[in-house]
Design a protein around this motif. Sequence first.
Motif, PDB file in Angstrom:
ATOM      1  N   UNK A 306      -8.875  -4.184  -5.482  1.00 41.16           N
ATOM      2  CA  UNK A 306      -9.073  -3.811  -6.876  1.00 41.16           C
ATOM      3  C   UNK A 306      -8.511  -4.851  -7.819  1.00 41.16           C
ATOM      4  N   UNK A 307      -8.263  -4.492  -9.084  1.00 41.15           N
ATOM      5  CA  UNK A 307      -7.737  -5.448 -10.064  1.00 41.15           C
ATOM      6  C   UNK A 307      -6.356  -5.955  -9.667  1.00 41.15           C
ATOM      7  N   UNK A 308      -6.007  -7.190 -10.037  1.00 37.91           N
ATOM      8  CA  UNK A 308      -4.720  -7.765  -9.636  1.00 37.91           C
ATOM      9  C   UNK A 308      -3.499  -6.907  -9.951  1.00 37.91           C
ATOM     10  N   UNK A 309      -3.386  -6.265 -11.140  1.00 41.12           N
ATOM     11  CA  UNK A 309      -2.180  -5.465 -11.373  1.00 41.12           C
ATOM     12  C   UNK A 309      -2.010  -4.338 -10.360  1.00 41.12           C
ATOM     13  N   UNK A 310      -3.119  -3.695  -9.984  1.00 44.66           N
ATOM     14  CA  UNK A 310      -3.040  -2.628  -8.996  1.00 44.66           C
ATOM     15  C   UNK A 310      -2.627  -3.173  -7.635  1.00 44.66           C
ATOM     16  N   UNK A 311      -3.251  -4.283  -7.240  1.00 41.05           N
ATOM     17  CA  UNK A 311      -2.956  -4.872  -5.935  1.00 41.05           C
ATOM     18  C   UNK A 311      -1.509  -5.364  -5.876  1.00 41.05           C
ATOM     19  N   UNK A 312      -1.041  -6.028  -6.939  1.00 33.89           N
ATOM     20  CA  UNK A 312       0.326  -6.549  -6.957  1.00 33.89           C
ATOM     21  C   UNK A 312       1.336  -5.411  -6.894  1.00 33.89           C
ATOM     22  N   UNK A 313       1.113  -4.351  -7.688  1.00 32.59           N
ATOM     23  CA  UNK A 313       2.030  -3.209  -7.675  1.00 32.59           C
ATOM     24  C   UNK A 313       2.021  -2.538  -6.308  1.00 32.59           C
ATOM     25  N   UNK A 314       0.830  -2.390  -5.731  1.00 34.65           N
ATOM     26  CA  UNK A 314       0.714  -1.755  -4.429  1.00 34.65           C
ATOM     27  C   UNK A 314       1.383  -2.557  -3.332  1.00 34.65           C
ATOM     28  N   UNK A 315       1.159  -3.854  -3.318  1.00 39.87           N
ATOM     29  CA  UNK A 315       1.776  -4.693  -2.281  1.00 39.87           C
ATOM     30  C   UNK A 315       3.293  -4.612  -2.347  1.00 39.87           C
ATOM     31  N   UNK A 316       3.854  -4.727  -3.562  1.00 40.17           N
ATOM     32  CA  UNK A 316       5.310  -4.691  -3.706  1.00 40.17           C
ATOM     33  C   UNK A 316       5.865  -3.343  -3.262  1.00 40.17           C
ATOM     34  N   UNK A 317       5.214  -2.261  -3.689  1.00 38.59           N
ATOM     35  CA  UNK A 317       5.691  -0.919  -3.341  1.00 38.59           C
ATOM     36  C   UNK A 317       5.544  -0.651  -1.847  1.00 38.59           C
ATOM     37  N   UNK A 318       4.449  -1.111  -1.264  1.00 37.56           N
ATOM     38  CA  UNK A 318       4.224  -0.856   0.159  1.00 37.56           C
ATOM     39  C   UNK A 318       5.171  -1.675   1.028  1.00 37.56           C
TER      40      UNK A 318
END
Length: 343
Positions: A306-318
């Motif tokens: 998806x969009x970079x902000x979603x992917x970046x937030x998801x990667x960090x949280x995961x």
Amino acid sequence: MNDSARRCSVRTEPAGHQFEVAPDQTILEAALTQRIGLPYGCRNGTCGSCTARLLDGEVRYPSGKTEALEGQPPSACLTCQAVPTSDLVLRVAELERLSDIEVRTMPCRLAEKTRLNHDVMRLRLKLPEGQRLAYVAGQYLEFMLRDGARRAYSIANPPHDDALLELHVRRVPGGRFSDEVFEHLEERSILRIRAPLGTFVLREDTERPILMVAGGTGFAPLKAMLEHAFRRRIKRSIRLYWGVRARRDLYLPELPQRWAAAHPNFRWVPVLSEPDPDWNGRAGWVHEAVLKEHPSLGDFDCYLSGPPPMVEAGRAAFEAAGAGLDHLFSDAFEYAADSHCAD
């Protein structure tokens, strides 16, 4: 001879492949030229798909595009942006089967244009008579525009159903290409594409349960992967979390409903960040909805698209929840950019 003017050698672990990188060439450019199957996605330093571990040697980042390194350990290396300044040893999960697929440039015809909701158009492309595109579910293609710009979209259908190539185009305010698609592009128009690209594909050599997280039209590559998995009769547990703003932003919602009815190992969860007043489902950010149900992710393969902000937030949280880099795969859509984008 200064560091930027020498050829450097790169060895990969555990595969043990070795290749040379020319002066001022990125590691990924050199690998792709020599048919070494390094993982990659946006090629713009954003998505993190190309991240490897630098076991020995040094690199520099002349482009300055290193967003995906934020929060990563010092040994993390973005091969799409990194230029070696010495010989290197990299730890990276290569994808042998992708290195054997030829990237081709070819014309295609717009066979079908269908509006799926208020801001998503489905395009179906037909290749020249008698030709098929060899690709793996989850890869993308680039439109090559007349002015030299490129626009990239994930292929939304799996290879076993490839008579037409399906794309999901989201309309971006002020997006030159998406405006053209919605307002002017007519069926039977001839377009030029380059494909297949990317390494955001389903890893099948494992029995780990699968978590898929989509934001908006990030559903497209996951749709291809899921239909491939169902065709292959993969029995691993699969969970799809699909985040959008409001109910009207969900498109093709009947598809995951049908999949859930037909496949006991599959479940899907729509998540609205700006829920409708009568919405009774999950609300908030999609990655937070995942963590509420799965607070520990060490045992999962995780796919984010998806969009970079979603992917970046998801990667960090995961990662904070225990997801290892070897089991965390992502594809970030750069809207209105000439890289991997959805406009």
